[in-house]
Design a protein around this motif. Structure first.
Motif, mmCIF file in Angstrom:
data_model
loop_
_atom_site.group_PDB
_atom_site.id
_atom_site.type_symbol
_atom_site.label_atom_id
_atom_site.label_comp_id
_atom_site.label_asym_id
_atom_site.label_seq_id
_atom_site.Cartn_x
_atom_site.Cartn_y
_atom_site.Cartn_z
ATOM 1 N N MET A 1 -18.633 -30.209 92.565
ATOM 2 C CA MET A 1 -18.972 -28.776 92.542
ATOM 3 C C MET A 1 -17.842 -27.987 93.215
ATOM 4 O O MET A 1 -17.413 -28.318 94.310
ATOM 5 N N SER A 2 -17.359 -26.951 92.573
ATOM 6 C CA SER A 2 -16.264 -26.203 93.182
ATOM 7 C C SER A 2 -16.832 -25.207 94.189
ATOM 8 O O SER A 2 -17.907 -24.651 93.996
ATOM 9 N N ASN A 3 -16.105 -25.054 95.283
ATOM 10 C CA ASN A 3 -16.532 -24.142 96.338
ATOM 11 C C ASN A 3 -15.445 -23.083 96.497
ATOM 12 O O ASN A 3 -14.338 -23.389 96.936
ATOM 13 N N PRO A 4 -15.754 -21.819 96.146
ATOM 14 C CA PRO A 4 -14.720 -20.781 96.169
ATOM 15 C C PRO A 4 -14.115 -20.578 97.558
ATOM 16 O O PRO A 4 -12.984 -20.101 97.677
ATOM 17 N N LEU A 5 -14.862 -20.954 98.608
ATOM 18 C CA LEU A 5 -14.336 -20.784 99.961
ATOM 19 C C LEU A 5 -13.232 -21.792 100.274
ATOM 20 O O LEU A 5 -12.507 -21.650 101.251
ATOM 21 N N LEU A 6 -13.110 -22.821 99.441
ATOM 22 C CA LEU A 6 -12.073 -23.830 99.678
ATOM 23 C C LEU A 6 -10.834 -23.579 98.823
ATOM 24 O O LEU A 6 -9.896 -24.363 98.842
ATOM 25 N N GLU A 7 -10.847 -22.490 98.061
ATOM 26 C CA GLU A 7 -9.694 -22.183 97.215
ATOM 27 C C GLU A 7 -8.867 -21.074 97.858
ATOM 28 O O GLU A 7 -9.382 -20.292 98.640
ATOM 29 N N ALA A 8 -7.584 -21.021 97.496
ATOM 30 C CA ALA A 8 -6.713 -19.958 98.016
ATOM 31 C C ALA A 8 -6.799 -18.738 97.093
ATOM 32 O O ALA A 8 -6.674 -18.869 95.881
#
Ligand code: ZN
Length: 677
Positions: A1-8
């Motif tokens: 699951m992608s977590n937007p808080l872990l992306e730049a």
């Protein structure tokens, strides 16, 4: 699951952030950072900025960027789920802070860099970052022997419990008291206060009026209620909260908590090698010594007290002549002061509103900072937002995009009260390119009704300028290391300089001509209104100043003298301070200290003086503009370069002196406050 808080992302992807993303992201980043710290320490024998501190800075910035939208959304689009998510992150972050703060090998690595040849060749920002870190390691007890380190942790933990108990007691005591009242008893209250009291009663199942100890409820009673007995009752209930006096005497009493807090703070200071807690507090501030702070406060008190005494006598004479009152009691002070103010100035905030539509005020604010610093500000039409009220702006200088800010102006149900500036992105190098600063500017103005733009009171206008001043400190920084970029690393007692400074443009005829314009006719604020506004600005200012000094001196002396020099009574310290500076003496039963949350449940312990300290700096900085022209571009550029762009990278006193050409002077603050001899 992608977590937007872990992306730049250059800006937070608000629409994709769910409360459920918060804790897993923060947990994962902290775990990753801890491992990285260990690996970096292992990978080298000789440490340098490049092989240790630069990668650490990157890791911590990623953590900060993940947490920033959680914290912001918790404040401005609060929900049960968001609050839980936010609260779940707090202990993780605090544990991580303790872990790094007490990391001995990490501290030794910083020390090694500080003693290396490289250190002298680093720029101001990097040297200051290392110096601050070493100071903070020391204040976290890193170098204590094991037994003392354990005691340090115990003290911190207990102090944090005491702080939250203090706050909870104040809250419980505040909520415990309410009183029904008839329409007749509330005679004198303005319509808005009456309808709130009626609404409160209706919610509680009564058909009359209900008043309580929350500020919007009790404050109008003290200001406007004709019924003296009721004022006395409300005053008494309010100033005896969480104490051995008043209607709830003995319940939620904070007295023992205060004493234990002071005793443990003294022990904590001692462990770290300070003579008292006030000294410890100053270790991170601009003020250099306890004597300097005391001298500063006492000097202001000496200057203000004679006028405060005259203002107090004037009030007593007015109450006697106009209302036949022979003795003005504590519960009469606000009431007759308001009457005196009205009779003298006949100006209300409501008269000013039509001249301050938000559209005009914002355009005026942007013109002010254009003339001062050459900034161009333009709105971004389309962006990923968290609420339809939020707007995004870009700041340009000499054609270059240097910062962005979100502006969220209006009160709404799911938004925390008050006004503030917070950072979203700090200016720094990120993988070879410059990350430009982004700020959140939040206010709680009355929303627009229908087609008409929101109309501000003058005090709301001042709030807008104040927060924008903090925003400029964050956005105009030229620093590229997160720890000293923008307001980061700026001493607590200097951080209000740029904000209070910008407020001055709300009080000048020349700038008000740019800022004001009637929402229907476009006419600028008329002279007679302006004159009244300016005249009313300093009403009872000396009385207010000595009251602030009373609080500041009480806080500072208490933390300096507790447990030493035979001082063991909080009330005795307070009484002595009052004898020294007060002109209005509260009744014996007053226990205001038992609800003084700033210093017993907040961050202001031995730091309440900071309000006045920063006000002296801002008034004195502005006085150079009074001498050289409030729109003098050269002076503006000088302020920008010396104060706003430099931020926390250098000592605040050096910066002030660089701008003003001399040490701060209290004269301008006294003059602006109308204090004369
Ligand atoms: Zn502020």
């Amino acid at each position: 699951m992608s977590n937007p808080l872990l992306e730049a992302h250059p800006l937070p992807p608000f629409s994709r952030i769910e409360p459920g993303h918060a804790e897993p992201a923060i947990r994962q980043l902290i775990e990753r950072n801890k491992q990285a710290v260990e690996q970096l320490l292992k990978a080298n024998d000789t440490y340098s900025w490049e092989n240790l501190l630069a990668p650490l800075e990157q890791l911590d910035d990623e953590l900060a960027q993940a947490f920033s939208p959680i914290s912001h959304m918790n404040s401005v689009t609060n929900s049960e789920a968001m609050r839980e998510a936010y609260n779940a992150c707090l202990p993780l972050l605090s544990e991580y802070g303790t872990w790094t703060g007490q990391h001995e090998r990490l501290c030794q690595a910083y020390q090694q860099i500080a003693e290396s040849e490289e250190f002298g060749a680093l720029d101001d920002a990097r040297r200051k970052t290392i110096e601050n870190a070493l100071r903070d390691f020391r204040l976290a007890g890193v170098s204590l022997p094991p037994a003392q380190k354990a005691r340090y942790a115990e003290l911190r933990k207990r102090l944090s419990e005491l702080g939250s108990q203090f706050g909870e007691n104040v809250l419980d005591a505040t909520n415990a008291w309410s009183r029904r009242a008839s329409r007749e008893e509330l005679s004198g209250l303005p319509e808005t206060a009456l309808s709130s009291a009626r609404e409160a009663a209706r919610k509680a199942g009564y058909d009359d009026y209900l008043i309580n100890l929350e500020f919007p409820s009790y404050s109008p009673v003290l200001l406007y209620c004709e019924n003296r007995e009721l004022r006395e009752e409300v005053y008494t209930a309010n100033c005896t909260r969480a104490s051995d006096q008043g209607p709830s005497a003995g319940n939620w009493d904070n007295a023992a908590i205060i004493e234990e807090t002071l005793t443990l703070r003294l022990e904590l200071a001692g462990l770290l090698g300070f003579a008292n807690y006030s000294e410890l507090s100053l270790a991170t501030k601009m003020a250099e010594s306890t004597d300097q702070v005391m001298g500063f406060l006492e000097q202001l008190a000496d200057q203000a007290r004679p006028q405060a005494q005259r203002e107090w006598e004037e009030l007593q004479a007015f109450a006697g002549e106009e209302y036949g009152v022979t003795s003005v009691e504590a519960w009469d002070v606000s009431f007759y002061s308001e009457k005196l103010r009205q009779s003298r100035y006949q100006v209300s905030q409501e008269d000013i509103r039509p001249y301050l539509p938000i559209t005009r005020a914002l355009a005026g604010l942007f013109r002010v900072v254009h003339r001062l610093y050459g900034l161009e500000i333009r709105e971004v039409e389309s962006f990923d937002s968290y609420h339809s009220d939020a707007r995004l702006f870009e700041v340009l200088r000499e054609g270059e995009l240097i910062a962005r800010f979100y502006l969220d102006l209006y009160a709404r149900a799911d938004k925390r009260g008050g006004a503030w500036m917070d950072d979203c992105r700090v200016r720094r190098w990120r993988e070879g390119s410059l990350q430009i600063p982004v700020a959140y500017l939040v206010c709680n103005f009355t929303p627009p009704v229908g087609e008409q733009p929101a109309l501000l009171t003058h005090s709301e206008l001042t709030t807008l300028f104040h927060e924008f001043g903090h925003g400029l400190h964050h956005m105009l920084t030229r620093q590229t290391v997160a720890a000293v970029s923008g307001i980061n690393g700026v001493a607590w007692d200097a951080v209000e300089l740029p904000s209070q400074f910008l407020e001055n443009w709300c009080w000048e005829r020349e700038s008000l001509a740019l800022i004001s314009g009637h929402h229907e006719t476009g006419e600028a604020l008329p002279d007679p209104l302006l004159e009244k506004l300016l005249a009313a600005r300093n009403f009872q200012s000396a009385m207010m100043l000595v009251r602030q000094l009373e609080l500041a001196l009480f806080d500072f002396r208490l933390h300096r003298d507790w447990g030493t020099a035979g001082v063991s009574s909080v009330q005795a310290v307070l009484d002595e301070v009052r004898d020294q500076v007060a002109v209005v003496f509260p009744p014996e039963f007053n226990r205001f200290q038992n609800s003084f949350s700033h210093i017993f449940a907040g961050g202001y312990a031995a730091g309440y003086y900071s309000y006045k300290w920063a006000e002296v700096l801002s008034a004195d900085a502005f006085s150079r503009f009074e001498e050289e022209g409030i729109f003098n571009r050269a002076t503006g550029d000088d302020f920008r370069r010396n104060i706003l762009e430099t931020g926390g990278s250098r000592d605040p006193m050096e910066l002030f002196v660089a701008f003003r050409g001399r040490a701060p002077d209290i004269g301008p603050l006294l003059r602006h406050s109308g204090i004369t001899h």
